[in-house]
Design a protein around this motif. Sequence first.
Motif, PDB file in Angstrom:
ATOM      1  N   ALA A  56      -3.336  -4.732 -22.168  1.00 21.81           N
ATOM      2  CA  ALA A  56      -3.116  -3.259 -22.451  1.00 21.81           C
ATOM      3  C   ALA A  56      -1.604  -3.568 -22.024  1.00 21.81           C
ATOM      4  CB  ALA A  56      -3.846  -2.641 -21.440  1.00 21.81           C
ATOM      5  N   ALA A  57      -0.870  -4.180 -21.112  1.00 17.34           N
ATOM      6  CA  ALA A  57      -0.240  -4.744 -20.644  1.00 17.34           C
ATOM      7  C   ALA A  57       0.838  -5.652 -21.582  1.00 17.34           C
ATOM      8  CB  ALA A  57      -0.070  -5.354 -19.913  1.00 17.34           C
ATOM      9  N   LEU A  58       0.306  -6.496 -22.175  1.00  9.74           N
ATOM     10  CA  LEU A  58       0.977  -7.137 -23.481  1.00  9.74           C
ATOM     11  C   LEU A  58       1.288  -6.259 -24.548  1.00  9.74           C
ATOM     12  CD1 LEU A  58      -0.958 -10.261 -23.836  1.00  9.74           C
ATOM     13  CD2 LEU A  58       0.665 -10.148 -22.219  1.00  9.74           C
ATOM     14  N   MET A  59       0.451  -5.473 -24.730  1.00  9.33           N
ATOM     15  CA  MET A  59       0.255  -4.403 -25.643  1.00  9.33           C
ATOM     16  C   MET A  59       1.987  -3.487 -25.642  1.00  9.33           C
ATOM     17  SD  MET A  59      -1.324  -4.406 -27.898  1.00  9.33           S
ATOM     18  CE  MET A  59      -0.576  -2.986 -29.790  1.00  9.33           C
ATOM     19  N   GLN A  60       2.174  -2.829 -24.969  1.00  9.23           N
ATOM     20  CA  GLN A  60       3.450  -2.896 -24.295  1.00  9.23           C
ATOM     21  C   GLN A  60       4.380  -3.353 -24.213  1.00  9.23           C
ATOM     22  OE1 GLN A  60       3.239  -0.631 -20.284  1.00  9.23           O
ATOM     23  NE2 GLN A  60       2.283   1.102 -20.521  1.00  9.23           N
ATOM     24  N   ILE A  61       4.024  -4.506 -23.538  1.00  9.12           N
ATOM     25  CA  ILE A  61       5.588  -5.940 -23.631  1.00  9.12           C
ATOM     26  C   ILE A  61       6.081  -5.712 -25.281  1.00  9.12           C
ATOM     27  CG2 ILE A  61       6.458  -7.839 -23.262  1.00  9.12           C
ATOM     28  CD1 ILE A  61       4.710  -8.483 -21.271  1.00  9.12           C
ATOM     29  N   ARG A  62       5.253  -5.361 -26.445  1.00 11.12           N
ATOM     30  CA  ARG A  62       4.996  -6.119 -27.802  1.00 11.12           C
ATOM     31  C   ARG A  62       5.612  -4.249 -28.180  1.00 11.12           C
ATOM     32  NH1 ARG A  62      -0.639  -7.216 -28.295  1.00 11.12           N
ATOM     33  NH2 ARG A  62      -0.779  -9.498 -27.988  1.00 11.12           N
ATOM     34  N   ALA A  63       5.409  -3.370 -27.692  1.00  7.93           N
ATOM     35  CA  ALA A  63       5.998  -2.009 -28.057  1.00  7.93           C
ATOM     36  C   ALA A  63       7.506  -2.181 -27.608  1.00  7.93           C
ATOM     37  CB  ALA A  63       5.358  -0.982 -27.608  1.00  7.93           C
ATOM     38  N   LYS A  64       7.619  -2.727 -26.506  1.00  5.63           N
ATOM     39  CA  LYS A  64       8.630  -2.331 -25.759  1.00  5.63           C
ATOM     40  C   LYS A  64       9.817  -3.372 -26.236  1.00  5.63           C
ATOM     41  CE  LYS A  64      12.326  -2.986 -21.714  1.00  5.63           C
ATOM     42  NZ  LYS A  64      12.111  -4.035 -20.545  1.00  5.63           N
ATOM     43  N   ALA A  65      10.040  -4.418 -27.123  1.00  5.39           N
ATOM     44  CA  ALA A  65       9.764  -5.267 -27.888  1.00  5.39           C
ATOM     45  C   ALA A  65      10.721  -5.130 -28.748  1.00  5.39           C
ATOM     46  CB  ALA A  65       9.315  -6.712 -28.030  1.00  5.39           C
ATOM     47  N   GLU A  66       9.503  -3.918 -30.045  1.00  4.71           N
ATOM     48  CA  GLU A  66       9.267  -3.880 -31.559  1.00  4.71           C
ATOM     49  C   GLU A  66      10.765  -2.010 -31.275  1.00  4.71           C
ATOM     50  OE1 GLU A  66       5.554  -2.242 -32.486  1.00  4.71           O
ATOM     51  OE2 GLU A  66       5.304  -4.602 -33.163  1.00  4.71           O
ATOM     52  N   THR A  67      10.254  -1.452 -30.541  1.00  2.44           N
ATOM     53  CA  THR A  67      11.590  -0.417 -30.272  1.00  2.44           C
ATOM     54  C   THR A  67      13.009  -0.832 -29.685  1.00  2.44           C
ATOM     55  OG1 THR A  67       9.678   1.042 -29.187  1.00  2.44           O
ATOM     56  CG2 THR A  67      12.340   1.445 -28.721  1.00  2.44           C
ATOM     57  N   GLU A  68      13.500  -2.358 -29.350  1.00  2.05           N
ATOM     58  CA  GLU A  68      14.663  -2.926 -29.178  1.00  2.05           C
ATOM     59  C   GLU A  68      14.816  -3.321 -30.705  1.00  2.05           C
ATOM     60  OE1 GLU A  68      14.552  -5.691 -25.943  1.00  2.05           O
ATOM     61  OE2 GLU A  68      14.329  -4.377 -24.064  1.00  2.05           O
ATOM     62  N   GLU A  69      14.189  -3.896 -31.789  1.00  2.00           N
ATOM     63  CA  GLU A  69      14.295  -3.984 -32.432  1.00  2.00           C
ATOM     64  C   GLU A  69      14.452  -3.010 -33.362  1.00  2.00           C
ATOM     65  OE1 GLU A  69      12.899  -7.347 -35.927  1.00  2.00           O
ATOM     66  OE2 GLU A  69      12.086  -6.921 -34.809  1.00  2.00           O
ATOM     67  N   LEU A  70      14.525  -1.967 -33.237  1.00  2.00           N
ATOM     68  CA  LEU A  70      14.399  -0.892 -34.229  1.00  2.00           C
ATOM     69  C   LEU A  70      15.936  -0.109 -34.288  1.00  2.00           C
ATOM     70  CD1 LEU A  70      10.937   1.016 -34.142  1.00  2.00           C
ATOM     71  CD2 LEU A  70      11.997  -0.225 -36.243  1.00  2.00           C
ATOM     72  N   ILE A  71      15.784  -0.656 -32.523  1.00  2.00           N
ATOM     73  CA  ILE A  71      17.265   0.542 -31.916  1.00  2.00           C
ATOM     74  C   ILE A  71      18.601  -0.628 -32.659  1.00  2.00           C
ATOM     75  CG2 ILE A  71      19.071   0.120 -29.873  1.00  2.00           C
ATOM     76  CD1 ILE A  71      16.418   0.851 -28.432  1.00  2.00           C
ATOM     77  N   VAL A  72      18.761  -2.125 -33.224  1.00  2.00           N
ATOM     78  CA  VAL A  72      19.538  -2.626 -33.441  1.00  2.00           C
ATOM     79  C   VAL A  72      19.626  -2.504 -34.394  1.00  2.00           C
ATOM     80  CG1 VAL A  72      19.534  -5.501 -34.340  1.00  2.00           C
ATOM     81  CG2 VAL A  72      19.386  -4.332 -31.037  1.00  2.00           C
ATOM     82  N   LEU A  73      18.757  -2.479 -35.882  1.00  2.00           N
ATOM     83  CA  LEU A  73      18.251  -2.038 -37.395  1.00  2.00           C
ATOM     84  C   LEU A  73      18.665  -0.638 -36.959  1.00  2.00           C
ATOM     85  CD1 LEU A  73      15.156  -3.468 -37.952  1.00  2.00           C
ATOM     86  CD2 LEU A  73      17.094  -4.621 -38.363  1.00  2.00           C
ATOM     87  N   ASP A  74      18.869   0.420 -36.069  1.00  2.00           N
ATOM     88  CA  ASP A  74      19.274   1.275 -36.595  1.00  2.00           C
ATOM     89  C   ASP A  74      20.625   1.581 -36.226  1.00  2.00           C
ATOM     90  OD1 ASP A  74      19.457   4.326 -36.777  1.00  2.00           O
ATOM     91  OD2 ASP A  74      19.642   4.287 -34.797  1.00  2.00           O
ATOM     92  N   ARG A  75      21.407   0.481 -35.525  1.00  2.00           N
ATOM     93  CA  ARG A  75      22.437   0.603 -34.808  1.00  2.00           C
ATOM     94  C   ARG A  75      23.425  -0.162 -36.385  1.00  2.00           C
ATOM     95  NH1 ARG A  75      22.662  -2.362 -30.963  1.00  2.00           N
ATOM     96  NH2 ARG A  75      22.100  -0.804 -29.485  1.00  2.00           N
ATOM     97  N   ALA A  76      22.548  -0.729 -36.362  1.00  2.00           N
ATOM     98  CA  ALA A  76      23.468  -1.588 -38.100  1.00  2.00           C
ATOM     99  C   ALA A  76      23.684  -0.835 -39.351  1.00  2.00           C
ATOM    100  CB  ALA A  76      22.280  -2.901 -38.344  1.00  2.00           C
ATOM    101  N   ARG A  77      22.738  -0.392 -39.395  1.00  2.00           N
ATOM    102  CA  ARG A  77      23.099   1.018 -40.655  1.00  2.00           C
ATOM    103  C   ARG A  77      23.388   2.211 -39.977  1.00  2.00           C
ATOM    104  NH1 ARG A  77      16.616   4.613 -41.538  1.00  2.00           N
ATOM    105  NH2 ARG A  77      16.815   5.121 -39.303  1.00  2.00           N
ATOM    106  N   ASP A  78      23.863   2.771 -39.009  1.00  2.00           N
ATOM    107  CA  ASP A  78      25.059   3.803 -38.278  1.00  2.00           C
ATOM    108  C   ASP A  78      26.244   3.428 -39.176  1.00  2.00           C
ATOM    109  OD1 ASP A  78      23.494   4.948 -38.261  1.00  2.00           O
ATOM    110  OD2 ASP A  78      22.726   4.674 -35.771  1.00  2.00           O
TER     111      ASP A  78
END
Length: 245
Positions: A56-78
């Motif tokens: 379950a802790a590993l799932m949090q790590i994955r979710a955090k990584a995915e969220t950070e990647e989304l932030i980068v991709l969102d910034r790119a389209r902005d």
Amino acid sequence: MNLNPISVSQLTYLDSGQFIVRLLTDYSESGLNPVTDPDFKALHDSLIAQSPIYNAALMQIRAKAETEELIVLDRARDRKITTLKRANSVFEFSEETVEITAYREINIVLRTYSDIGSSNYEAESLGVDNLIAALRKPSHFPFVQTLLLEGHVTNLEVANTKFKDKFNERSTEIIETEVYDAKALRKAILETYKDLAEYVFVMAKRKNTPYYIDTLAVVNSGRHYFATIIARQNGGAGGTLPPSV
């Protein structure tokens, strides 16, 4: 008779979880009964209890990584939206009537979608899709061509598609509000594993019975497999690793 060498400290967080799962799965499929040895059973049961919590802790790590990647991709389209607006604004004071007309028409469209950058992820994705569709309408696209904005529109579309693809692929697992200390959980589960592996090895040497010999074989199977993975990641071809359980 030996305990296959492996430096578990070199396992990644994800591999650590799989390392424990591999042991529990292999032991379950071996037909061996943990009840045979109460001391072994206590360690085995502890691993069974810790494994889902650590995963379950590993799932949090994955979710955090995915969220950070989304932030980068969102910034790119902005930034692509900003680039499109700036490219259009270059013609605001043009002395060419055709360019001034094109600028004003495109500016109306851009102003209609001026707030999409501050919308939530899904609303912004839809807003960008609508903006692109509006710019490509027959009534507007000639103006886009006049101002040489086609490339900027395409770049925005590519950036938006990348974001949407990642957003749609993200984990559908719901992460509970509880925050896991993955580092502490990893340390605890590997310490329990170390106790179990060393206990099995000692008992296999002392007792030399089929139960302990077979259990040691199960333990060694996973150790050999993951030691090979570590060696490969370190650029080797499967050399011997320091025996750190």
